[in-house]
Design an enzyme around this catalytic site. Structure first.
Site, mmCIF file in Angstrom:
data_model
loop_
_atom_site.group_PDB
_atom_site.id
_atom_site.type_symbol
_atom_site.label_atom_id
_atom_site.label_comp_id
_atom_site.label_asym_id
_atom_site.label_seq_id
_atom_site.Cartn_x
_atom_site.Cartn_y
_atom_site.Cartn_z
ATOM 1 N N GLY A 19 2.452 -9.578 17.029
ATOM 2 C CA GLY A 19 3.300 -9.537 18.226
ATOM 3 C C GLY A 19 2.806 -10.539 19.261
ATOM 4 N N GLN B 63 3.760 -12.715 13.634
ATOM 5 C CA GLN B 63 4.768 -11.681 13.912
ATOM 6 C C GLN B 63 4.137 -10.287 13.917
ATOM 7 O OE1 GLN B 63 7.702 -12.664 14.742
ATOM 8 N NE2 GLN B 63 8.747 -10.703 14.913
ATOM 9 N N GLY C 119 -6.907 -34.812 -5.096
ATOM 10 C CA GLY C 119 -6.897 -34.471 -3.669
ATOM 11 C C GLY C 119 -5.925 -33.335 -3.383
ATOM 12 N N LEU D 105 -5.033 -45.322 2.857
ATOM 13 C CA LEU D 105 -3.871 -45.766 2.084
ATOM 14 C C LEU D 105 -2.634 -45.908 2.995
ATOM 15 C CD1 LEU D 105 -2.466 -46.243 -0.743
ATOM 16 C CD2 LEU D 105 -2.028 -43.771 -0.782
ATOM 17 N N THR E 247 -7.506 -39.543 8.104
ATOM 18 C CA THR E 247 -8.416 -38.427 8.371
ATOM 19 C C THR E 247 -9.844 -38.971 8.390
ATOM 20 O OG1 THR E 247 -6.918 -36.954 7.202
ATOM 21 C CG2 THR E 247 -9.166 -36.154 7.536
ATOM 22 N N GLU F 236 -1.339 -35.885 1.997
ATOM 23 C CA GLU F 236 -1.613 -36.079 0.560
ATOM 24 C C GLU F 236 -0.341 -35.880 -0.279
ATOM 25 O OE1 GLU F 236 -5.366 -35.083 -0.993
ATOM 26 O OE2 GLU F 236 -6.328 -35.095 0.974
ATOM 27 N N GLY F 237 0.767 -36.329 0.290
ATOM 28 C CA GLY F 237 2.062 -36.217 -0.369
ATOM 29 C C GLY F 237 2.846 -35.045 0.193
ATOM 30 N N SER G 281 5.053 -41.987 2.445
ATOM 31 C CA SER G 281 5.482 -41.495 1.124
ATOM 32 C C SER G 281 5.664 -42.660 0.156
ATOM 33 C CB SER G 281 6.810 -40.739 1.257
ATOM 34 O OG SER G 281 6.597 -39.516 1.924
#
Ligand code: CAA
Length: 379
Positions: free
Chosen positions: A339, A336, A242, A125, A158, A363-364, A132
């Site tokens: 570490g 985090q 999706g 698409l 993809t 997918e948006g 968008s």
């Protein structure tokens, strides 16, 4: 109201978990480094029924519900989000729409090999200037006798170079805007069709994302799905489902990062005790666990609504918006907690953090999900 998973759901969860640990985990770091497509692994996922989970067994699918699908997506994404996006695209962007809208002849020809995992699908698409704003398609297909002539470029696809069957959107009547977009099956190897540049990505590096080039490709009329002008509706309907798959992927990335951080926090000692006994770490774990649970409820709810035949576009946008946000938050916190070790490949969480980001984009984007949600609220 029931929150328990059925026996079937639990069996799917166990199968996906075992597969992820035994087959995906051993090579996941190396595939990420080399940007190597998990070809063997995807083949095995097809044999196990993961590539067409929700498709009717008469078309070689698994005949399962959407809840089973999101459970499998979560488990596989805990370990390998590159493999899970390949699966997600094939299941929800390719197989689902084909089962719902293609003709019997098309299903015999294309759905059976796709749902069984013998062939791989892609959903074409997006374009260089239509991400968008998906209505701004520049790819064109004009009718010439018994075939269309397809010209244009797609981007960010993809499975772009590994797919066999492509669902391609193109303008068949520019004057009609989004109502002039149609959708076609295009096969790998057709004259004039070549996958282009492969992107060098931050995350999901073992999945292939490419452009696609179409130059005077002859597409037989019988390869159009539905009527002329049905393409945009087809794309939107397909993306509604999706987005549940990507929400489940984001949930899995978060849950995978959390599992690793929790285990590490019990092993790693500072100031004479495991870091899990320091409140600074406990509060992080509490936040991570709570947001993961909230995301899981949104993802399951969207899947359940779809299984009930209810409208799920709003719920799937909410699930994706929230799950992708917490995939980022949780994976950053997992790094985090680890570490310096979190910053190196061996401990997996840096990869999960890099993989998380795309769930807020494809997918948006999160901004598009907010458009879908606010339109749902205000209509
Ligand atoms: N479900 C069903 N129909 C929908 C819909 C939805 N969620 N959203 C819009 N539509 C329908 C509308 O009802 C309308 O139909 P009618 O003409 O019959 O009334 C038509 O589509 C046009 O709608 P809008 O006027 O609302 O269109 P818009 O231009 O304002 O844009 C949008 C709508 C929601 C922003 C849409 O363009 C969109 O979803 N954009 C994002 C595209 C996207 O997700 N791309 C991802 C690419 S695929 C990918 O990432 C795959 C991969 O490889 C992983």
């Amino acid at each position: 109201m029931h929150f328990e998973l059925t026996e079937e759901h639990l069996a799917v969860q166990e199968a996906a978990r075992d597969f992820a640990r035994n087959e995906l985990l051993p090579g996941v770091i190396q595939r990420d480094i080399e940007c190597r497509f998990p070809a063997e692994e995807i083949k095995k996922m097809g044999e196990l029924g993961f590539m067409g989970m929700m498709i009717d067994p008469k078309y070689s699918g698994g005949g399962m519900d959407t809840v089973s699908y999101v459970i499998a997506m979560e488990e596989l994404s805990k370990i390998d989000a590159s493999a899970s996006v390949v699966m997600s695209v094939n299941n929800s962007l390719v197989c689902w729409g084909v089962e719902k809208y293609a003709s019997e002849t098309q299903k015999e020809k294309y759905l059976k090999p796709l749902a069984s995992g013998q062939k791989l699908g892609a959903f074409a698409l997006s374009e260089p200037e239509a991400g968008s704003d998906a209505t701004s398609q520049k790819t064109e297909a004009y009718l010439e006798g018994d075939h269309y002539v397809l010209n244009g470029t797609k981007n960010w696809i993809t499975n772009g170079s590994n797919a066999d069957i492509y669902i391609v959107f193109a303008q068949t009547d520019q004057s009609k805007g989004h109502k002039g977009i149609s959708v076609f099956f295009v096969e790998k190897g057709w004259e004039g069709f070549t996958p282009g540049h492969k992107e060098d990505k931050l995350g999901i590096r073992a999945s292939d994302t490419t452009s696609l080039m179409f130059t005077d490709v002859k597409v037989p009329v019988e390869n159009r799905i539905g009527e002329e002008g049905f393409g945009f509706k087809y794309a939107m309907e397909t993306l509604n489902g999706g987005r549940i798959g990507i929400a489940a992927q984001a949930l899995g990335i978060a849950a995978g990062a959390y599992d690793l951080a929790l285990a590490y926090s019990k092993e790693r000692k500072t100031f004479g005790k495991p870091i899990s006994e320091h409140q600074a770490i406990q509060f992080k774990l509490a936040d991570m666990a709570t947001t993961i649970e909230a995301a899981r409820l949104l993802v399951y709810k969207a899947a359940w609504l779809k299984d009930q035949g209810e409208d799920y576009s709003h719920a799937s946008a909410m699930a994706k918006l929230y799950a992708s946000q917490i995939a980022m938050d949780v994976s950053i916190e997992a790094v985090q907690i680890h570490g310096g070790y979190g910053y190196v490949r061996e401990y997996h969480v840096e990869r999960l953090m890099r993989d998380a980001k795309i769930t807020q984009i494809y997918e948006g984007t999160s901004e598009i999900q907010k458009i879908v949600i606010s339109r749902g609220i205000l209509r």
